[in-house]
Write an enzyme that holds these catalytic residues in place. Structure first.
Site, mmCIF file in Angstrom:
data_model
loop_
_atom_site.group_PDB
_atom_site.id
_atom_site.type_symbol
_atom_site.label_atom_id
_atom_site.label_comp_id
_atom_site.label_asym_id
_atom_site.label_seq_id
_atom_site.Cartn_x
_atom_site.Cartn_y
_atom_site.Cartn_z
ATOM 1 N N LYS A 1 -17.266 92.448 -17.903
ATOM 2 C CA LYS A 1 -17.773 93.642 -18.578
ATOM 3 C C LYS A 1 -17.363 93.641 -20.048
ATOM 4 O O LYS A 1 -16.192 93.418 -20.382
ATOM 5 C CB LYS A 1 -17.217 94.906 -17.898
ATOM 6 C CG LYS A 1 -17.741 96.221 -18.480
ATOM 7 C CD LYS A 1 -17.226 97.404 -17.672
ATOM 8 C CE LYS A 1 -17.808 98.724 -18.148
ATOM 9 N NZ LYS A 1 -17.342 99.102 -19.491
ATOM 10 N N SER B 1 -11.191 102.494 -12.179
ATOM 11 C CA SER B 1 -10.528 101.939 -13.357
ATOM 12 C C SER B 1 -9.088 101.547 -13.062
ATOM 13 O O SER B 1 -8.400 102.195 -12.269
ATOM 14 C CB SER B 1 -10.546 102.969 -14.494
ATOM 15 O OG SER B 1 -9.747 102.547 -15.578
ATOM 16 N N HIS C 1 -18.378 99.319 -24.535
ATOM 17 C CA HIS C 1 -17.327 100.252 -24.118
ATOM 18 C C HIS C 1 -17.672 101.692 -24.492
ATOM 19 O O HIS C 1 -16.818 102.495 -24.877
ATOM 20 C CB HIS C 1 -15.982 99.858 -24.734
ATOM 21 C CG HIS C 1 -14.807 100.072 -23.826
ATOM 22 N ND1 HIS C 1 -14.275 99.068 -23.043
ATOM 23 C CD2 HIS C 1 -14.063 101.169 -23.549
ATOM 24 C CE1 HIS C 1 -13.251 99.550 -22.347
ATOM 25 N NE2 HIS C 1 -13.109 100.821 -22.632
#
Length: 382
Positions: free
Chosen positions: A254, A106, A278
């Site tokens: 995404k 991330s 998410h």
């Protein structure tokens, strides 16, 4: 105690972690309707049980973005992952590499790109958000390239943070003053094992990839304010063209739930999409990936590699997602719970359990290869 199934890791993580960290991992937005729907919709998918087929040789391997992997699973990018075990993203990446699956770091991980990439021989994937400062994005892309990252996962479903009330109640968000720090310190004191292993031995505790952008006096948990100030709510598909121009490797978008958005990803020149809401942490009431996936697969056909996440709690769920149209599945909460419970060994055990569950599900539906997991194994339920 060893985990009997993947869900056992959650209870053990809750017992080990400071309350605010567990709530950040476990929670969703608003009333968490979508968070629960992600799981329920996936588990409601019925499969056809088939018999008297030769399923003595089950092959989980698959090809994604020009590389063969041990199974169609990747560890999803999770913010603050390094707070769930000492240098947590490094431990998780090592477990993923040993299992032959991708690890995606991330933007707001604790361990920087360079540290994680250097820890394993295989290249990692890197996840990037849309930031107001395009110069910062270019710098992050350059660092990812220099570290040998092969695949970019570009998250587009967070123009503004969702309303995550659990984080407010736990003291993680909206409590940056003295009372908030004291509240978190008390929660940490109640978990001495975590306080010693991660709190004392796991530093530095900062957002490794963007640490230079934060005020030197800012704490790690001030990242919510940084997100609100730096994520770009004005971005459009046209703005993403510079990403495609700068990144030569596979580009995955995404946060796609709508077929028209998937078609836009094709026009952008993306190589893949992740059907995702998410993890139920943004728009509560949004469609679950399990519901959205078939229409998106139909919309893009073979033009894109389609990945999916959300609600995956077992290898059986991976099989369900692939039957619905996914080429591969990202898991997030599952690996972080396992990491918190047992560190690198926990993530390795979680992946092993997932692989075992996939093999059983494939055998009982009469398929032996990932390519054979299609809608044909889904049972029509009236």
């Amino acid at each position: 105690m060893k985990a009997a199934d993947i869900n056992d890791f959650r209870a053990r993580a809750k017992a080990k972690l400071p309350h605010f960290l567990f709530e950040y991992l476990d929670g969703g937005s608003y009333a968490e309707t979508t968070l629960h729907r992600n799981v329920a919709d996936l588990q409601a998918i019925s499969l056809k049980q088939r018999v008297l087929r030769d399923v003595s040789m089950i092959d989980l391997s698959t090809e994604l973005f020009g590389r063969k992997w041990g199974m169609p699973v990747a560890l999803a990018p999770v913010g603050l992952g390094g707070m769930y075990a000492r240098r947590g993203e490094v431990q998780a990446a090592r477990a993923a590499d040993a299992a032959g699956v991708p690890f995606c770091l991330s933007t707001v991980g604790v361990c920087p790109i360079e540290e994680v990439a250097a820890a394993i021989p295989s290249p990692i994937w890197f996840q990037l958000y849309v930031l107001r400062d395009r110069g910062v994005m270019r710098d992050l892309l350059a660092r990812a390239k220099a570290a040998g990252c092969t695949t970019l996962v570009f998250t587009v479903d967070l123009p503004v943070p969702g309303a995550r009330y659990r984080d407010m109640r736990s003291g993680l968000a909206g409590a940056s003053g003295l009372s908030g720090r004291l509240n978190r310190a008390l929660q940490i004191a109640r978990k001495p094992g975590w306080a010693y292993d991660v709190g004392l031995r796991g530093g530095p505790h900062n957002l490794g990839n963007v640490a230079s952008l934060l005020d030197s006096k800012a704490g790690l948990l001030d990242f919510f304010a940084w997100v609100a100030a730096n994520f770009d709510p004005s971005v459009t598909w046209d703005d993403l063209e510079f990403i495609r121009e700068m990144w030569e490797g596979p580009l995955i978008i995404k946060g796609i739930l709508d077929p028209d958005d998937a078609r836009s990803a094709v026009r952008l020149g993306a190589d893949g999409v992740v059907v995702s809401n998410h993890g139920g942490r943004q728009l509560d009431g949004a469609m679950s990936p399990a519901r959205a996936l078939p229409a998106i697969r139909d919309a893009v056909g073979d033009d894109l590699t389609v990945l999916a996440d959300g609600g995956v709690r077992s290898g059986l769920d991976v099989v369900r997602m692939i039957a619905l149209g996914a080429d591969g599945v990202l898991v997030g909460r599952a690996w972080v719970n396992a990491l918190a419970a047992e560190g690198q060994a926990g993530v390795a055990r979680m992946l092993s359990l997932m692989a075992s569950e996939m093999r059983v599900a494939m055998a009982l539906t009469g398929v032996t290869k990932v390519a054979d997991i299609t809608a044909d194994i889904l049972a029509a339920v009236k």
